[in-house]
Scaffold this motif. Structure first.
Motif, short mmCIF file in Angstrom:
data_model
loop_
_atom_site.label_atom_id
_atom_site.label_comp_id
_atom_site.label_asym_id
_atom_site.label_seq_id
_atom_site.Cartn_x
_atom_site.Cartn_y
_atom_site.Cartn_z
N UNK A 913 -1.94 15.66 -2.26
CA UNK A 913 -3.42 15.88 -2.79
C UNK A 913 -4.53 16.37 -2.08
N UNK A 914 -4.23 16.45 -0.82
CA UNK A 914 -5.35 16.78 0.38
C UNK A 914 -6.06 16.17 0.40
N UNK A 915 -5.90 14.75 0.40
CA UNK A 915 -6.96 13.65 0.42
C UNK A 915 -6.69 12.60 1.42
N UNK A 916 -5.85 12.90 2.28
CA UNK A 916 -5.24 11.75 3.24
C UNK A 916 -6.71 11.61 4.12
N UNK A 917 -7.23 12.46 4.72
CA UNK A 917 -8.06 12.54 5.73
C UNK A 917 -9.42 11.33 4.80
N UNK A 918 -9.72 12.05 3.67
CA UNK A 918 -10.83 11.48 2.88
C UNK A 918 -10.37 10.13 2.60
N UNK A 919 -9.25 9.82 2.01
CA UNK A 919 -8.88 8.08 1.59
C UNK A 919 -9.04 7.45 2.82
N UNK A 920 -8.40 7.89 4.08
CA UNK A 920 -8.67 6.99 5.06
C UNK A 920 -10.04 6.65 5.57
N UNK A 921 -10.90 7.73 5.57
CA UNK A 921 -12.17 7.49 5.95
C UNK A 921 -12.72 6.47 4.90
N UNK A 1050 -1.52 22.91 -17.30
CA UNK A 1050 -1.28 21.53 -17.18
C UNK A 1050 -1.07 21.03 -15.92
N UNK A 1051 -1.46 19.66 -15.94
CA UNK A 1051 -1.76 18.84 -14.57
C UNK A 1051 -0.84 17.53 -14.49
N UNK A 1052 -0.50 17.51 -13.38
CA UNK A 1052 0.34 16.31 -12.92
C UNK A 1052 -0.77 15.20 -12.72
N UNK A 1053 -0.71 14.35 -13.36
CA UNK A 1053 -2.08 13.22 -13.25
C UNK A 1053 -1.85 12.49 -12.06
N UNK A 1054 -0.55 12.41 -11.57
CA UNK A 1054 -0.67 11.54 -10.11
C UNK A 1054 -1.14 12.40 -8.97
N UNK A 1055 -0.27 13.70 -8.95
CA UNK A 1055 -0.62 14.36 -7.56
C UNK A 1055 -1.82 15.30 -7.78
N UNK A 1056 -2.31 15.55 -9.24
CA UNK A 1056 -3.44 16.42 -9.33
C UNK A 1056 -3.07 17.82 -9.24
N UNK A 1057 -1.90 18.10 -9.25
CA UNK A 1057 -1.65 19.56 -9.10
C UNK A 1057 -1.63 20.08 -10.44
N UNK A 1058 -2.29 21.25 -10.53
CA UNK A 1058 -2.62 21.93 -11.79
C UNK A 1058 -2.20 23.43 -11.99
N UNK A 1083 1.70 29.30 -12.37
CA UNK A 1083 1.31 29.41 -11.03
C UNK A 1083 0.34 28.37 -10.55
N UNK A 1084 0.46 27.84 -9.49
CA UNK A 1084 -0.27 26.70 -9.00
C UNK A 1084 -1.68 27.29 -8.75
N UNK A 1085 -2.67 26.30 -9.16
CA UNK A 1085 -3.98 26.69 -9.30
C UNK A 1085 -4.81 25.90 -7.87
N UNK A 1086 -5.45 26.92 -7.04
CA UNK A 1086 -6.23 26.35 -6.05
C UNK A 1086 -7.26 25.58 -6.40
N UNK A 1087 -7.66 24.27 -6.03
CA UNK A 1087 -8.56 23.78 -6.55
C UNK A 1087 -10.21 24.32 -6.15
N UNK A 1088 -11.11 24.71 -7.05
CA UNK A 1088 -12.29 25.21 -6.85
C UNK A 1088 -13.04 24.51 -6.19
N UNK A 1089 -14.18 24.93 -5.15
CA UNK A 1089 -15.09 24.01 -4.65
C UNK A 1089 -16.07 23.84 -5.73
N UNK A 1090 -17.13 23.09 -5.44
CA UNK A 1090 -18.00 22.45 -6.47
C UNK A 1090 -18.92 23.61 -6.73
#
Length: 1311
Positions: A913-921, A1050-1058, A1083-1090
């Motif tokens: 989910x690209x959240x490892x650093x954020x989660x541990x922080x 379509x989104x995987x609700x656990x991994x957040x991959x859309x 095709x996998x969608x890259x998460x947009x920035x805010x």
């Protein structure tokens, strides 16, 4: 304490460096063990109590006979050797690891032997061999002190009547981890202590009634592990003390002789020197043999069994944390030294402490790989033993012959055949491969043994060798089976060990000794046993060495050597890849990969490759030289092509010759040392008193002879680390600097090699921990960099740069080692251990606190950073980002049964989910919790290092991982699907009933009805893996049945991959190509920035345009859009075919989806569609579009009618068959029950033709068909002979590959 040449004179070439006596110092009297006091200090600190508050007084709970008292080094000779300075603290600690122990005449007074080693900071080792015995206490002060202590203890006991003194020490079982560890160090080893008559009262001490004994140790320190020789020398020395007759010479003569007059045997030679009563033999392997290892491997196999030993060996190779556990110090040494000698040609690179003294227990907290031995207390329950970290620990309970392995653990290659080969060697020497049994001795008390099995295995070798002893006639009658003296000795030894009484044998032996001892073959029983042990040792080691020689036979081909000189290599060592791992692995048999991919990431493998590279400029490291020699020899024996790897097991071929080399050295003694002789001693000193080790005369033992013939002898080749000092300085690097570079290059990823045994002040412990913190941070930097470089390398290839160099297997290995690193970081400096995974334990504490605050606040969203903005900003609601939410996903997975597994799954999910650093922080932001769980020195409480660590982890967000989805393939996952219509051009709502089916690499969801007019649904389904296609359709009911769909998300609700599935076409009868269902490619969608979300921008990621190519047919039909040129079309086809071929050249596990390469953007179908639409005449009769499928249908009708009229009868047979197959496929597609449109039918025909290798055969038929002139212009590519024949050639290149189609594509087509 290395044996370096600098200023050592003859010392490095001497057999022994020091002789040491440890024991009770009558002058200072009884002192409680200072190490025990330090230990209490550590314990208080660990439990968070004020260390000063710990009473430094006596522990009256414990019987004084069971307490530890301080031992002292009473004497050591010589005073000091420059190259091996005497380390008093370390030697004292290891000679008597539990301090002094007292006992009375009721206890067992049998002497004990153990060995130890000290690893110095440069990695060199010195060995100690210790003979411990009991000596009567003569000092009245000590006896009365002991009496007083006992009375105080007795008084203490009477205040609490339930306690029995003998059990008090073990009655309080504590849950605290270090407590239970400490208890293993304060118990006296003698097993008979508990068996005292009369229960409690009997274990006391009464000065009137009892004789008091105290332990004393004599020890030799040697540069090489000659265990058997040292053991025999020390036991003869002790025998001289307890014997009724004084020894032939004063003891000083023997000690002086072994210290100064006995040399090290030269390589490949044997040496005889003299003990007090008998000669002692030792030998040293030659330069091309396996290095010296004198610890009995057979004993290690008997203690653990072959299966367990191979598992332990695998753990050590993968550099896990290994803790050996036994009551007996010598067993700890035998297993530790045995297992490390089996590593040849590799060497253990990390913390190595085979006997861990009580004062060093804080080292079990070390967040680095280690191999340590811990002495257990008799009767200690393993379940009470709580260790600081167990996620990656291999726990070896030697006394109970069992082993606990870490969770995800690869098997050693060819494990079953390997164990079988080891078992054959063991059986050959009469040992059981299962272990746990000392020896299959005869159970009968007769002298004529009829155990044929025993005869065959144990005796075959000795009989074969034809060394027949000269037995008297009577003995020969009795021992017809056991031809000869050596065998007799062996049998007697076996019988003795198993307690079998063989009376006649004893008598025979006694009579035989006199006649047989001087004869050539007649060795003493001990020598025979030693020879047998040495032969078994070397044969077992050869089997292990042969495994590596087979596994790494071609390793040299993959070593990357690209530095001009040593200086350049040393300075750039950290940035360079030294070994082509991907190519090496691609060469290996599939079953070996899980083990090998992890092994080539270890420090020991890296050091081995470094040594190989450095051998260009330096003398080869000895182990490497022997190993390369083995590989060379094997090549000469079986000349096989280096590239042909096979998993066929190859047995070791060196067994016989290696055993013979040892035997020959012992048959023909090369050197005999000077005999012990009278020294120039003061008269009256050193007088003999039976049972007491005398005070030796220091002046005669202080220094050796000046004219010793050994002192001028040139020694064996020095260790490599000293080698450069004798070289001319041609390298341009001064040696100190070079040594520094070498040490740095070696210590990549490992900062602390060895604990220092001597200085154990709290300050030193703090500094040690600081080194750990720095080491962990460095390792984190290296690991994240490695993961990025490998992954980026791979993605760069997909974008067309360079070559791929990572495999899915390797990625998995790197992620597993990251999980291991995180576990070690979280285990460092823990206050109290809970569960096997420190990380998961921390997460659980965090979850409990968060859920409590949530209940109080009654608001589901906590701080601002909690929601991640929507990936697409259309349709999909934002996915909540929270540490706890991801934990709940993991907790709901019934497949994972352990905390270590849950922690690993959570790390994988956060990484994906690209959240490892954020989660541990987030986890560490709760400082109160971190303070509660961790000591001040813990890594997680070092602010600056923690920030850097999180930053390194943040860098992993630059790449995409599927390490959760691809590993947990059987779990149920919630998905959310949204259909997005193009509202401007069509009804947002439709009256028909829509349905959807989602497919991925692991399966599909089945057809699901979408609630009318909602266009959004959630569904649970077993993990589909990466999503590939969506089938979307409706039943055409009602008035508003036409529907223009932009895309499906379509989104995987656990991994957040859309995933976005572009459509951009109508679904409905009489519109577009009349399709009621479409197959959409994802095709996998890259998460947009805010910011992008705020602007509402729908710009897709730059490297993938929206489905412009797939819509080329429509835009060209309607005349809008730029038509591609013929060159562009032909290039697109070549590119599409190339991509499919590349797909099949990847390892199977990482190929990804073939459907995307066939039907996705830039896929084969789209490229061929352009080819067919080029020059296509679009007649717009009544505004109705014509499609390529119309051309194919008409061509098929023409062929069928021509066939009936017989026009095709004359054509060649294959052509007729091809024509038949085209008609059959086209009709099957037309007759399907599915409502796919004309472009969908064309797509299906192309896919089926590619799968069945028919496309290149169908093209000529379509080109020859007269219909083509009506529907295509003259300039069309399809009417260009050259273009068509080159297209046929390109398509034929796909015939070599097995193309398989997803069921979502071929469903409903009956061929």
């Amino acid at each position: 304490m290395s044996a370096g040449p600098a200023g050592c004179g003859s010392a490095p070439h001497r057999f022994a460096h020091y002789f040491i006596i440890c024991g009770l110092d009558n002058e200072t009297g009884l002192e409680p063990d200072a190490l025990a006091a330090l230990y209490q200090w550590l314990e208080a600190d660990r439990q968070g109590r004020e260390p000063e508050a710990v009473a430094a007084g006596e522990n009256f709970d414990q019987s004084p006979l069971k307490r530890t008292f301080k031992s002292k080094v009473l004497a050591h000779y010589p005073e000091n050797i420059e190259c091996n300075p005497f380390d008093q603290d370390a030697v004292n600690m290891l000679c008597m690891p539990k301090g002094l122990s007292f006992c009375t005449q009721r206890d067992s007074l049998a002497p004990r032997f153990h060995s130890f080693l000290i690893t110095r900071e440069d990695g060199s080792r010195i060995y100690g061999f210790v003979h411990t015995f009991y000596e009567e206490v003569t000092s009245t002060q000590i006896r009365s002190a002991m009496q007083t202590l006992h009375q105080m203890h007795h008084a203490e006991q009477h205040t609490s009547p339930n306690n029995c003194p003998s059990s008090s020490s073990s009655s309080s079982s504590s849950s605290s981890s270090m407590d239970s560890l400490a208890s293993s160090s304060d118990e006296v080893e003698s097993p008979s202590q508990t068996g005292v008559q009369g229960g409690c009262s009997g274990s006391g001490y009464d000065a009137e009634r009892d004789t008091l004994y105290v332990s004393k140790a004599i020890c030799l320190i040697t540069p090489m592990p000659f265990m058997h020789a040292c053991r025999r020398f020390l036991s003869q020395l002790h025998r001289a003390v307890v014997s009724h007759q004084p020894p032939p010479l004063p003891l000083e003569s023997y000690v002086y002789n072994v210290l100064y007059e006995v040399p090290l045997p030269p390589p490949g030679r044997s040496l005889k020197f003299h003990g007090v009563y008998e000669p002692i033999l030792c030998q040293r392997p030659g330069p091309n043999e396996l290095p010296l290892a004198d610890f009995p491997l057979g004993e290690a196999f008997q203690l653990l069994g072959a299966e367990n030993l191979v598992q332990l060996f695998t753990c050590i190779l993968l550099e896990m944390q290994v803790l050996l556990y036994s009551q007996d110090y010598q067993r700890l040494m035998v297993v530790a030294e045995g297992i490390t000698t089996l590593l040849f040609p590799f060497q253990w690179q990390h913390v190595y402490v085979p006997i861990l003294p009580a004062s060093l227990l804080h080292f079990l907290d070390a967040p680095v790989p280690y191999l340590m031995g811990l002495q257990s207390k008799e009767g200690t329950d393993r379940s009470k033993l709580e260790l600081p970290q167990e996620a990656n620990l291999c726990f070896v309970d030697i006394d109970n012959h069992c082993i606990e392995l870490p969770e995800d653990f690869p098997q050693f290659p060819n494990k079953a055949e390997f164990i079988q080969e080891l078992s054959e060697v063991l059986l050959h020497y009469g040992l059981s491969p299962e272990g746990g049994i000392t020896s299959p001795a005869p159970t009968t008390t007769q002298t004529s043994v009829t155990g044929t099995g025993l005869k065959n295995t144990v005796l075959r070798e000795l009989v074969d060798d034809g060394r027949n002893g000269n037995l008297p006639g009577e003995a020969l009658d009795v021992l017809e089976l056991l031809q000869g003296n050596p065998t007799l000795e062996r049998l007697q030894a076996l019988a003795k060990r198993t307690g079998v009484k063989v009376a006649r044998l004893e008598a025979l032996v006694a009579g035989q000794k006199a006649s047989g001892e001087e004869s050539m073959g007649g060795r003493t029983g001990i020598e025979e046993e030693e020879l047998r042990t040495a032969k078994l040792n070397v044969q077992l080691r050869e089997v292990f060495a042969a495994r590596f020689a087979t596994m790494f036979a071609d390793y040299e081909a993959f070593v990357i050597q690209n530095s001009p000189d040593l200086e350049a290599w040393l300075t750039n060592r950290e940035q360079m890849h030294n070994f082509d791992k991907a190519s090496f692995l691609s060469d290996q048999p599939e079953p070996f990969l899980p083990f090998l991919s992890r092994f080539i990431e270890t420090q020991m493998f890296a050091t081995f490759i470094d040594n190989k590279i450095m051998s260009q400029w330096e003398e080869k490291e000895p182990l490497l030289r022997v190993f390369d020699g083995r590989i060379e020899k094997a090549r000469l024996y079986n000349v096989r092509a280096p590239s042909l790897r096979s998993s066929v097991y190859q047995k070791c071929t060196f067994l016989k010759e290696s055993a013979q080399a040892i035997e020959q050295r012992l048959m023909k003694i090369h050197h005999t040392a000077i005999h012990p002789h009278l020294l120039d001693m003061k008269i009256g000193q050193g007088k003999y008193q039976q049972g007491f080790f005398p005070k030796l005369q220091a002046d005669v033992l202080a220094s050796g002879p000046t004219n010793n013939k050994w002192s001028n002898r040139t020694g064996p080749a020095h260790r490599r680390r000293d080698w450069p000092r004798q070289q001319p300085d041609h390298l341009g690097l001064d040696n100190d600097l070079k040594e520094k570079y070498m040490q740095e290059a070696r210590s990549l990823g490992k900062n602390l090699r060895q604990p220092k045994l001597s200085d154990l002040s709290p300050a030193v412990i703090a500094q040690t921990n600081w080194k750990f913190v720095e080491g962990l941070l460095k390792e984190c930097r290296m690991k994240t960099k490695r993961m990025l470089v490998e992954k980026m390398g791979r993605e760069a290839v997909e974008l067309g740069h360079g070559e791929a160099n990572i495999t899915g297997l390797e990625e998995n290995t790197l992620i597993a080692s990251l999980c291991d690193l995180l576990e070690r970081i979280w285990s460092h400096g823990l206050q109290v251990k809970q569960g096997k995974s420190a990380l998961w334990s921390h997460l659980m504490h965090y979850q409990a606190r968060e859920e409590k605050t949530e209940q109080q606040a009654e608001s589901p969203v906590s701080n601002g950073q909690e929601r991640r903005k929507s990936e697409s900003s259309i349709g999909l609601p934002a996915l909540r980002v929270s540490v706890v939410q991801d934990m709940r996903h993991i907790q709901n997975m019934g497949e994972i049964k352990t905390d270590v597994g849950r922690a690993r799954a959570w790390i994988r999910l956060s990484l994906e989910k690209k959240l490892l650093s954020q989660h541990l922080k987030q986890l560490l932001s709760n400082q109160a919790l971190t303070k509660k769980l961790y000591k001040r020195y813990a890594f997680l409480r070092c602010e600056e290092e923690k920030e850097q660590f999180l930053f390194h982890l943040l860098s992993l967000n630059a790449v995409d991982y599927f390490c959760f989805t691809s590993v947990f393939t059987t779990i149920m996952i919630p998905y959310r699907a949204v259909i997005i219509p193009i509202k401007k051009l069509s009804n947002a709502m439709t009256t028909s009933n829509p349905w959807v089916c989602v497919s991925g690499e692991l399966g599909d969801s089945g057809i699901m009805q979408i609630p009318k007019n909602v266009l959004e649904m959630t569904f649970d389904c077993q993990n589909l893996g990466k999503l590939t296609t969506v089938q979307l359709g409706h039943d055409n009911a009602g008035l508003l049945a036409k529907w223009l769909v932009d895309c499906v998300m379509v989104r995987n609700e656990i991994s957040g991959h859309t995933y976005k599935f572009p459509c951009g076409r109508w679904l409905g009868k009489g519109v577009d190509d009349g399709s009621l269902e479409r197959i959409l490619i994802g095709q996998l969608v890259a998460p947009c920035s805010d910011e992008e979300v705020v602007r509402g921008s729908k710009t897709p990621p730059p490297q993938r345009s929206p489905s412009q190519l797939r819509r080329i047919s429509i835009s060209s039909i309607t005349g809008r859009g730029n038509k591609p040129t013929t060159d562009q079309i032909q290039e697109a086809i070549s590119e599409a075919v190339n991509n499919i071929i590349k797909h099949f050249h990847k390892p199977e596990k990482e190929r990804g989806s073939l459907t995307v390469l066939l039907c996705g953007e830039g896929g084969l179908v789209g490229a061929l569609e352009q080819f067919f639409y080029h020059g296509f005449r679009i007649a717009r009769l009544f505004q109705k579009n014509v499609f390529v499928w119309d051309f194919i249908e008409r061509a098929v009708v023409y062929m069928e009618s021509a066939d009936q009229m017989g026009d095709l009868q004359e054509t060649a047979e294959p052509l007729g068959l091809t024509c038949d197959s085209l008609c059959r496929y086209a009709n099957a597609i037309n007759n399907t029950s599915r409502n796919i449109g004309k472009d969908g039918k064309f797509q299906l025909l192309i896919c089926l033709g590619a799968r069945d290798r028919l496309l290149s055969n169908w093209l000529p038929l379509l080109v020859e068909c007269p219909i083509i002139t009506r529907m295509y212009e003259e300039t069309a590519l399809l009417r260009d002979r050259v273009a068509v024949s080159s297209l046929i050639n390109v398509l034929q290149s796909l015939h070599d590959f097995p193309i398989s189609l997803e069921t979502s594509l071929t469903k409903g087509v009956d061929l």
